[in-house]
Design a protein around this motif. Sequence first.
Motif, short mmCIF file in Angstrom:
data_model
loop_
_atom_site.label_atom_id
_atom_site.label_comp_id
_atom_site.label_asym_id
_atom_site.label_seq_id
_atom_site.Cartn_x
_atom_site.Cartn_y
_atom_site.Cartn_z
N LEU A 1 0.83 -1.20 0.00
CA LEU A 1 0.00 0.00 0.00
C LEU A 1 0.87 1.25 0.00
N VAL A 2 1.86 1.30 0.87
CA VAL A 2 2.74 2.47 0.97
C VAL A 2 3.55 2.63 -0.32
N LYS A 3 4.06 1.55 -0.89
CA LYS A 3 4.81 1.60 -2.14
C LYS A 3 3.91 2.09 -3.27
N SER A 4 2.66 1.65 -3.30
CA SER A 4 1.72 2.10 -4.33
C SER A 4 1.46 3.60 -4.21
N LEU A 5 1.35 4.09 -2.97
CA LEU A 5 1.17 5.54 -2.77
C LEU A 5 2.41 6.31 -3.25
N GLU A 6 3.58 5.79 -2.94
CA GLU A 6 4.82 6.44 -3.38
C GLU A 6 4.87 6.52 -4.90
N ASP A 7 4.54 5.42 -5.58
CA ASP A 7 4.54 5.41 -7.05
C ASP A 7 3.49 6.37 -7.60
N LEU A 8 2.33 6.40 -6.98
CA LEU A 8 1.26 7.29 -7.41
C LEU A 8 1.68 8.75 -7.27
N PHE A 9 2.27 9.10 -6.15
CA PHE A 9 2.67 10.49 -5.91
C PHE A 9 3.80 10.93 -6.83
N ALA A 10 4.59 9.99 -7.32
CA ALA A 10 5.70 10.33 -8.20
C ALA A 10 5.23 10.67 -9.62
N ARG A 11 4.00 10.30 -9.96
CA ARG A 11 3.49 10.62 -11.30
C ARG A 11 3.27 12.12 -11.41
N PRO A 12 3.73 12.72 -12.52
CA PRO A 12 3.56 14.17 -12.68
C PRO A 12 2.10 14.61 -12.64
N THR A 13 1.20 13.80 -13.18
CA THR A 13 -0.20 14.24 -13.23
C THR A 13 -0.90 14.15 -11.88
N THR A 14 -0.31 13.49 -10.90
CA THR A 14 -0.94 13.46 -9.58
C THR A 14 -0.95 14.86 -8.96
N LYS A 15 -0.05 15.71 -9.44
CA LYS A 15 -0.05 17.11 -9.01
C LYS A 15 -1.39 17.78 -9.33
N LEU A 16 -2.07 17.25 -10.33
CA LEU A 16 -3.37 17.77 -10.74
C LEU A 16 -4.34 17.85 -9.56
N PHE A 17 -4.31 16.84 -8.69
CA PHE A 17 -5.24 16.81 -7.56
C PHE A 17 -5.03 18.00 -6.63
N VAL A 18 -3.79 18.38 -6.46
CA VAL A 18 -3.47 19.52 -5.60
C VAL A 18 -3.83 20.83 -6.32
N THR A 19 -3.46 20.91 -7.60
CA THR A 19 -3.70 22.12 -8.38
C THR A 19 -5.18 22.49 -8.42
N LEU A 20 -6.05 21.48 -8.51
CA LEU A 20 -7.48 21.74 -8.67
C LEU A 20 -8.28 21.71 -7.37
N LEU A 21 -7.62 21.44 -6.26
CA LEU A 21 -8.32 21.31 -4.99
C LEU A 21 -9.15 22.56 -4.64
N VAL A 22 -8.58 23.73 -4.80
CA VAL A 22 -9.30 24.97 -4.45
C VAL A 22 -10.56 25.09 -5.30
#
Length: 195
Positions: A89-110
């Motif tokens: 689970l932790v390794k999957s989260l690490e891999d997920l967070f390393a993807r450039p497009t995961t930044k999208l979730f933070v960018t669009l949160l507001v």
Amino acid sequence: MTTRREQTSGESRELILAAAAELFANKGYRQTTFADVAERSKISRGSIPWHFGSKEGLLLAVLERSVQLVDASLDNLPDQGGEAELDHLVKSLEDLFARPTTKLFVTLLVEALEPDSPIHDRYVAIHETLRGHCRRWLDRSAPAGVSTEALAVAIVGAAIGIHQQWLVAPDRVDIRQSLAALRALIAGIVSATGI
């Protein structure tokens, strides 16, 4: 049987989605234009509204695809429970967070927090997907009397917080060590409660 035209249309749609996700993550939704997406995807500008109707339709499709990618990246967790599954689970989260497009979730949160936001429900789905994967592990591991839902909320909140801190200050936050610390905290809770 899929025709060549349907296949080409599907390929174009995927190129547009990938380009839009990257641009929304890097420039933000409001600053990204159809012209930007067309240039990045190498697909004609007129094809974008044909596939998605509007810029909002494109955004909703990008977020829906993102939910599917998050789900797929976490869906192959082993079912044995315990430490091995927690490690995965932790390794999957690490891999997920390393993807450039995961930044999208933070960018669009507001934008997702704005009243009547068209992406609010997509964010609810993203968080529910993450909590669902945590709950699956916790349902096999959590002690009696501990709310697996509340613990899943805490784990997902901590993981998202780590990701956001890393995006803001990657030179100050070591994502791998931070997720390892989260894993240790979860394992400590598990062992302290006799799981």
